[in-house]
Each structure stands twice: as C-alpha cells, then as structure tokens.
Motif scaffolding. Structure first.
Motif, mmCIF file in Angstrom:
data_model
loop_
_atom_site.group_PDB
_atom_site.id
_atom_site.type_symbol
_atom_site.label_atom_id
_atom_site.label_comp_id
_atom_site.label_asym_id
_atom_site.label_seq_id
_atom_site.Cartn_x
_atom_site.Cartn_y
_atom_site.Cartn_z
ATOM 1 N N ALA A 92 -7.902 7.659 -0.973
ATOM 2 C CA ALA A 92 -7.791 9.065 -0.587
ATOM 3 C C ALA A 92 -7.696 9.209 0.932
ATOM 4 O O ALA A 92 -6.908 10.019 1.448
ATOM 5 C CB ALA A 92 -8.998 9.838 -1.122
ATOM 6 N N GLU A 93 -8.465 8.394 1.652
ATOM 7 C CA GLU A 93 -8.403 8.434 3.118
ATOM 8 C C GLU A 93 -7.047 7.977 3.624
ATOM 9 O O GLU A 93 -6.470 8.580 4.553
ATOM 10 C CB GLU A 93 -9.516 7.547 3.689
ATOM 11 N N LEU A 94 -6.490 6.920 2.999
ATOM 12 C CA LEU A 94 -5.157 6.450 3.404
ATOM 13 C C LEU A 94 -4.085 7.488 3.108
ATOM 14 O O LEU A 94 -3.147 7.658 3.896
ATOM 15 C CB LEU A 94 -4.839 5.133 2.685
ATOM 16 N N ARG A 95 -4.222 8.209 1.976
ATOM 17 C CA ARG A 95 -3.240 9.262 1.655
ATOM 18 C C ARG A 95 -3.285 10.367 2.709
ATOM 19 O O ARG A 95 -2.239 10.877 3.133
ATOM 20 C CB ARG A 95 -3.527 9.831 0.267
ATOM 21 N N GLU A 96 -4.478 10.738 3.119
ATOM 22 C CA GLU A 96 -4.587 11.776 4.142
ATOM 23 C C GLU A 96 -3.958 11.321 5.459
ATOM 24 O O GLU A 96 -3.264 12.095 6.130
ATOM 25 C CB GLU A 96 -6.061 12.130 4.351
ATOM 26 N N GLU A 97 -4.185 10.042 5.838
ATOM 27 C CA GLU A 97 -3.571 9.532 7.070
ATOM 28 C C GLU A 97 -2.057 9.499 6.959
ATOM 29 O O GLU A 97 -1.344 9.804 7.924
ATOM 30 C CB GLU A 97 -4.119 8.136 7.370
#
Length: 346
Positions: A92-97
């Motif tokens: 989820a953090e990578l998707r946001e980045e």
C-alpha cells in the motif's frame, strides 16, 4: 584340516580403537528431549508415589516438553497472518509512492508543454511585439497555439557568415528574417552546406557525397567504354593514383573530399604536437615560434600568392566562397565566375 596343521602368518596387527560416528543433530535433539522427559517423569513419580498418566502429562506440559500440535499450528498461522499484514502495508505504501510519482511527472510534462507552447508563440516575433494575454493564456493552459499547424516562413537577408578553410568547425550561418520582422538564423554545418547548395543550384554545385549515375566506373581506375568527355587524372591528397571521372562535378567533388581529408590529417597532427608540447615543454623551449600564416592558400592544391602553380594561376570567385585558383577550378566554376585569362600568376 585340523587345528594343529594351520600355520600362523605372523603377528596380527594391533586392533584400532573404534572412532564414534557423529550423531545427527535431529537425533541429538530427540535424545535430549527424551532425557528431559524421563527426568521430569522420574521426578514426578518420586514426588507422587504411583502418579497417574494425567499427572505425568501435566508435569511435562509445565516443563515445556509436551508437544501440542494445535498450539504449534496456531503459532504458525499467527506468524503467517502477521507477515501477510506487513506485506500488504508495504504494498500500500509503494502504491501511494507510485501514484505520487505519476502525479509529479504529469505536472512536469504539463509545465514543459506549456513552456514550449509559449516559446512557439513568441518564436520569430520582434522584441517589441505585443501578444494578447488570451493567446498566452491559451498556450500556457492547453500547450498548443493557433500557429502550430503553420510553417514558419523566413526571408533571406542576402548575408551569411561563412567559415574559413582553416576553421575546425565548418559552420555557415545564414541571416534571415521572420514574417513578424524578428531575426532568425539558419545554421548549416559540415557536408550539409554543400548538400543545401546543390539543392539550390545543382548545375553549379554538386553534393560531394551524392551518388553518381556512373558510380561503377566514375572514381575508379577502370576505363569507361566511351572515354570521350571523361577526365583521367590523379587527385592530390587521395593517394589513389589515376582515376576516371565522368564530369567536372565529380572531379570537383573528389577534390573537395581530398581537401577535407588533408585538413583532417593536418588537424590531427596539430593536436598531437600540442599534446606532445604539453607533456614535454622542455623539448620545445629553444625552438623559434612559427610565424602565423596569413596569406591566402588554394583549398585544393595549396598554392599561395608567393608560390603559384606551374605556368601561373589566379584567384577565382566560386559558390563555395573558398580560396580557389584557376588551375584547380572546374570549367563550370570558371564559367560561373565569368573568369578570363588575364596574364601571369598572381
């Protein structure tokens, strides 16, 4: 055969002590677990004479040596769920980045398109020209202008900056003016200069790299079937010996190629000398400085004012705007310059 008839071969070798074989790790752990379980059972039975199986099992559980499959499965499931949750959080953090990076790239691309559109809107205009605010706003907002589909027309001001023969970069700057009255420059470098000139007037100038209709014979040492009208000569600098050329244009192109090859060789030699002087300055300290060469020199044969060609020659104006003597000029160049013999060498 009886025991008395047997012969002894001699003394037997001493027996070698047996080396214990290493015990695998899993077997060692199992043995330790068994010893621990036996110790717990012995202690429990000693405390409680005639202990029951439930008491022994309770004692093993308290000692932590009782294997509980359900507890192990629960622990494994909990570990898997925790790892899955951590992976999901990282994804989820990578998707946001990634979304933020795409948004930033989109903003940068939009800003670049707007900048290019405004520059296209201003291109070719005078410095004191007035643009409508609405036109600038549309270009900055949409990245397009009303003039994108129209060609930019330039008018030649009948002047140009032509390079010298000795210049490292052969660049011609043609001075032009836009339809808005703004200044514009057409920059042509290298062989593109001759190619452009040949497109403007192919009867006078020919691209030195343009293919010849007689390329199988022209420029080779093979005599053509009909030698009438052909040129049989050795172009100095090429080192190819006598060659056949079908037209003055091909002769001129060969001479230009030879001149450029010699200039490239001279330039490389000058660079090597400069590097050697920088690396060994003491070896050149006592050498006298060479005087700068200012006299005009023919671009094809190298003759000068003080050292003319054998039989005499004169300078000939030409479309290439280079120093060219009459001995090296082609008939087409002589005709274009309206040159006539007027005496001895100059």
């Amino acid at each position: 055969m009886t025991a008395s008839s047997q012969t002894l071969p001699g003394a037997l070798p001493p027996e070698q002590p047996s080396v214990p074989r290493p015990v695998p790790l899993d077997q060692a752990l199992a043995a330790k677990a068994s010893e621990a379980a036996a110790a717990v059972i012995d202690a429990t039975m000693a405390e409680n004479d005639g202990a029951t199986g439930e008491e022994l099992a309770a004692a093993e559980q308290r000692a932590g040596i009782l294997f509980d499959a359900a507890s192990v499965e629960a622990a494994v499931s909990a570990a898997r769920e925790q790892a899955h949750a951590e992976d999901q959080a990282e994804l989820a953090e990578l998707r946001e980045e990634l979304v933020a990076a795409r948004r930033e790239l989109g903003l940068m691309a939009s800003a670049y398109r707007a900048r290019q559109a405004v520059l296209r809107l201003c291109e070719g205009r005078r410095g004191d020209d007035l643009l409508l605010v609405s036109a600038v706003a549309v270009a900055a907002e949409s990245g397009t202008t009303a003039l994108d589909g129209l060609p930019m027309r330039l008018m030649w001001l009948r002047s140009a900056d032509v390079p010298e023969v000795t210049d490292r970069v052969q660049r011609t700057v043609v001075h032009c003016e836009s339809s808005y009255g703004g200044r514009a420059e057409l920059v042509v470098e290298g062989d593109d200069r001759t190619a452009l000139a040949s497109m403007l007037d192919s009867s006078i100038i020919r691209d030195v790299h343009a293919p010849c209709p007689h390329e199988q014979t022209c420029g080779s040492d093979i005599a053509p079937p009909d030698e009438f009208g052909w040129f049989h000569l050795d172009v100095g600098g090429l080192g190819e010996g006598l060659r056949w050329y079908c037209s003055p244009g091909c002769v001129n192109a060969a001479m230009l190629r030879a001149g450029r090859e010699l200039a490239a060789i001279d330039e490389a030699a000058d660079d090597m000398i400069a590097v050697d002087q920088a690396e060994h300055p003491g070896e050149y300290a006592d050498e006298p400085a060479e005087e700068a060469e200012t006299d005009a020199r023919c671009a094809r044969c190298g003759c000068t004012e003080d050292a003319a060609c054998e039989g005499g020659c004169a300078w000939v104006p030409n479309a290439q705007m280079i120093d060219l003597c009459s001995a090296c000029a082609t008939p087409a160049e002589l005709q274009a310059a309206s040159w006539k013999t007027s005496g001895g060498a100059q």
